[in-house]
Design an enzyme around this catalytic site. Sequence first.
Site, mmCIF file in Angstrom:
data_model
loop_
_atom_site.group_PDB
_atom_site.id
_atom_site.type_symbol
_atom_site.label_atom_id
_atom_site.label_comp_id
_atom_site.label_asym_id
_atom_site.label_seq_id
_atom_site.Cartn_x
_atom_site.Cartn_y
_atom_site.Cartn_z
ATOM 1 N N ASN A 178 0.855 -1.192 0.000
ATOM 2 C CA ASN A 178 0.000 0.000 0.000
ATOM 3 C C ASN A 178 0.894 1.246 0.000
ATOM 4 O OD1 ASN A 178 -1.430 2.273 1.097
ATOM 5 N ND2 ASN A 178 -3.072 0.885 1.701
ATOM 6 N N HIS A 194 0.943 6.227 1.920
ATOM 7 C CA HIS A 194 1.665 7.190 2.761
ATOM 8 C C HIS A 194 2.881 7.801 2.089
ATOM 9 C CE1 HIS A 194 -1.321 6.744 5.691
ATOM 10 N NE2 HIS A 194 -1.158 5.440 5.736
ATOM 11 N N HIS A 253 -5.633 3.689 -1.675
ATOM 12 C CA HIS A 253 -6.951 4.068 -1.145
ATOM 13 C C HIS A 253 -7.238 5.511 -1.550
ATOM 14 C CE1 HIS A 253 -9.610 4.384 2.768
ATOM 15 N NE2 HIS A 253 -10.268 4.711 1.685
ATOM 16 N N ARG A 264 -9.293 8.235 -0.835
ATOM 17 C CA ARG A 264 -10.266 8.646 0.183
ATOM 18 C C ARG A 264 -11.114 9.793 -0.337
ATOM 19 N NH1 ARG A 264 -8.921 6.596 5.693
ATOM 20 N NH2 ARG A 264 -10.683 7.856 6.321
ATOM 21 N N ARG A 309 -6.918 12.868 1.089
ATOM 22 C CA ARG A 309 -5.833 13.306 1.971
ATOM 23 C C ARG A 309 -4.485 12.724 1.564
ATOM 24 N NH1 ARG A 309 -7.471 10.179 7.487
ATOM 25 N NH2 ARG A 309 -9.440 11.205 7.040
ATOM 26 N N GLU A 342 -8.727 0.633 -3.162
ATOM 27 C CA GLU A 342 -9.541 0.701 -1.939
ATOM 28 C C GLU A 342 -10.420 1.924 -1.996
ATOM 29 O OE1 GLU A 342 -7.556 0.853 1.788
ATOM 30 O OE2 GLU A 342 -6.437 -0.956 1.359
ATOM 31 N N THR A 368 -7.140 6.614 10.298
ATOM 32 C CA THR A 368 -7.013 5.508 9.366
ATOM 33 C C THR A 368 -8.289 4.678 9.460
ATOM 34 O OG1 THR A 368 -5.616 3.631 8.711
ATOM 35 C CG2 THR A 368 -5.808 4.065 11.073
ATOM 36 N N THR A 369 -8.428 3.678 8.602
ATOM 37 C CA THR A 369 -9.655 2.879 8.588
ATOM 38 C C THR A 369 -9.780 2.141 9.920
ATOM 39 O OG1 THR A 369 -9.163 2.568 6.257
ATOM 40 C CG2 THR A 369 -10.970 1.271 7.164
ATOM 41 N N GLU A 394 -11.277 -9.198 3.176
ATOM 42 C CA GLU A 394 -9.996 -8.868 3.803
ATOM 43 C C GLU A 394 -10.262 -8.700 5.290
ATOM 44 O OE1 GLU A 394 -7.361 -6.147 1.852
ATOM 45 O OE2 GLU A 394 -6.469 -5.519 3.752
ATOM 46 N N HIS A 426 -3.809 -4.440 7.758
ATOM 47 C CA HIS A 426 -3.932 -3.249 8.605
ATOM 48 C C HIS A 426 -3.019 -3.373 9.809
ATOM 49 C CE1 HIS A 426 -5.369 0.442 10.343
ATOM 50 N NE2 HIS A 426 -5.970 0.678 9.198
HETATM 51 N N1 PXP Z 1 -5.970 -3.113 4.072
HETATM 52 C C1 PXP Z 1 -6.938 -2.175 4.127
HETATM 53 C C2 PXP Z 1 -8.308 -2.549 3.677
HETATM 54 C C3 PXP Z 1 -6.662 -0.860 4.558
HETATM 55 O O1 PXP Z 1 -7.641 0.060 4.611
HETATM 56 C C4 PXP Z 1 -5.337 -0.525 4.899
HETATM 57 C C5 PXP Z 1 -5.008 0.882 5.295
HETATM 58 O O2 PXP Z 1 -5.251 1.742 4.247
HETATM 59 C C6 PXP Z 1 -4.356 -1.520 4.806
HETATM 60 C C7 PXP Z 1 -4.709 -2.823 4.422
HETATM 61 C C8 PXP Z 1 -2.928 -1.261 5.117
HETATM 62 O O3 PXP Z 1 -2.785 -0.898 6.456
HETATM 63 P P1 PXP Z 1 -1.388 -0.370 6.957
HETATM 64 O O4 PXP Z 1 -1.097 0.893 6.192
HETATM 65 O O5 PXP Z 1 -1.628 -0.133 8.411
HETATM 66 O O6 PXP Z 1 -0.371 -1.437 6.687
#
Ligand code: PXP
Length: 253
Positions: free
Chosen positions: A16, A19, A52, A54, A58, A79, A109-110, A160, A203
């Site tokens: 992902n 960030h 993602h 959003r 952001r 996402e 965060t989610t 997931e 996550h």
């Molecule tokens: N999976 C999903 C569905 C998420 O929303 C996120 C965070 O955007 C992640 C995985 C990845 O989480 P992390 O950035 O904490 O590794």
Amino acid sequence: MAQTSLRTGPLRLGVNIDHVATVRNARGGDTPDPVRAAKLAEEAGADGITAHLREDRRHIADRDIDALMEALRVPLNFEMAATEEMQRIALRHKPHAVCIVPEKREERTTEGGLDVRRDENWLANYIGPLRDAGCRVSIFIAADKRQIEAAHRIGAEVIELHTGAYCDAHADGDFEKRDAELASLREMSTFAHSLGLEVHAGHGLTYDTVQPIAAFPEVQELNIGHFLIGESIFRGLTPAIAEMRRLMDEAQG
Ligand code: PXP
């Protein structure tokens, strides 16, 4: 005892890159470029890229999704919240996978999984066109049997499992809670697989927490972002991903 894998292929790592965009957006401008990070992740062995978009943009921006769709060789896991705007964007791009997540503007965060049971009929209609367009639809949910059953009923192909509570308990040193969370993730991944759902997880995963999840025989994909991007400050993105891959492989025995 080593467990027999129930996967149809090797455990996949989805990186992902949200960030990288968070850092870019802290100053405006174009650097660091999340698409460059995605290409590097691809070269470093990521099996997929997750981004993602959003509602408040952001981190990832619309132009990032356009560029990722152009540039990537590996599948994009897009996402998004279940809104009409996001459905239109997904249908325009037709990414390999769409992961539906709950979204609140005020959260950092989610925070939790999607409440599929509450919006079951609405969600079934919502994901229909995405499936018809050829996207693999994944639902981000807590390790909760009734939510998994509802995800199955609405026609999702993938769930997931939210590993945030497990990772938070580990970080807090609450090992009793961590082990309880792990046990329920373990049980629910078996349950979801028994319904014919493909199981992903993610996550908050780190080098310290990834292995017990990677060892679940039903889990097909892990999506990891924040920790890897943070770790790349110290060791570089390629070695950071390589170490995660090594730990995942080691956990599978
Ligand atoms: N999976 C999903 C569905 C998420 O929303 C996120 C965070 O955007 C992640 C995985 C990845 O989480 P992390 O950035 O904490 O590794």
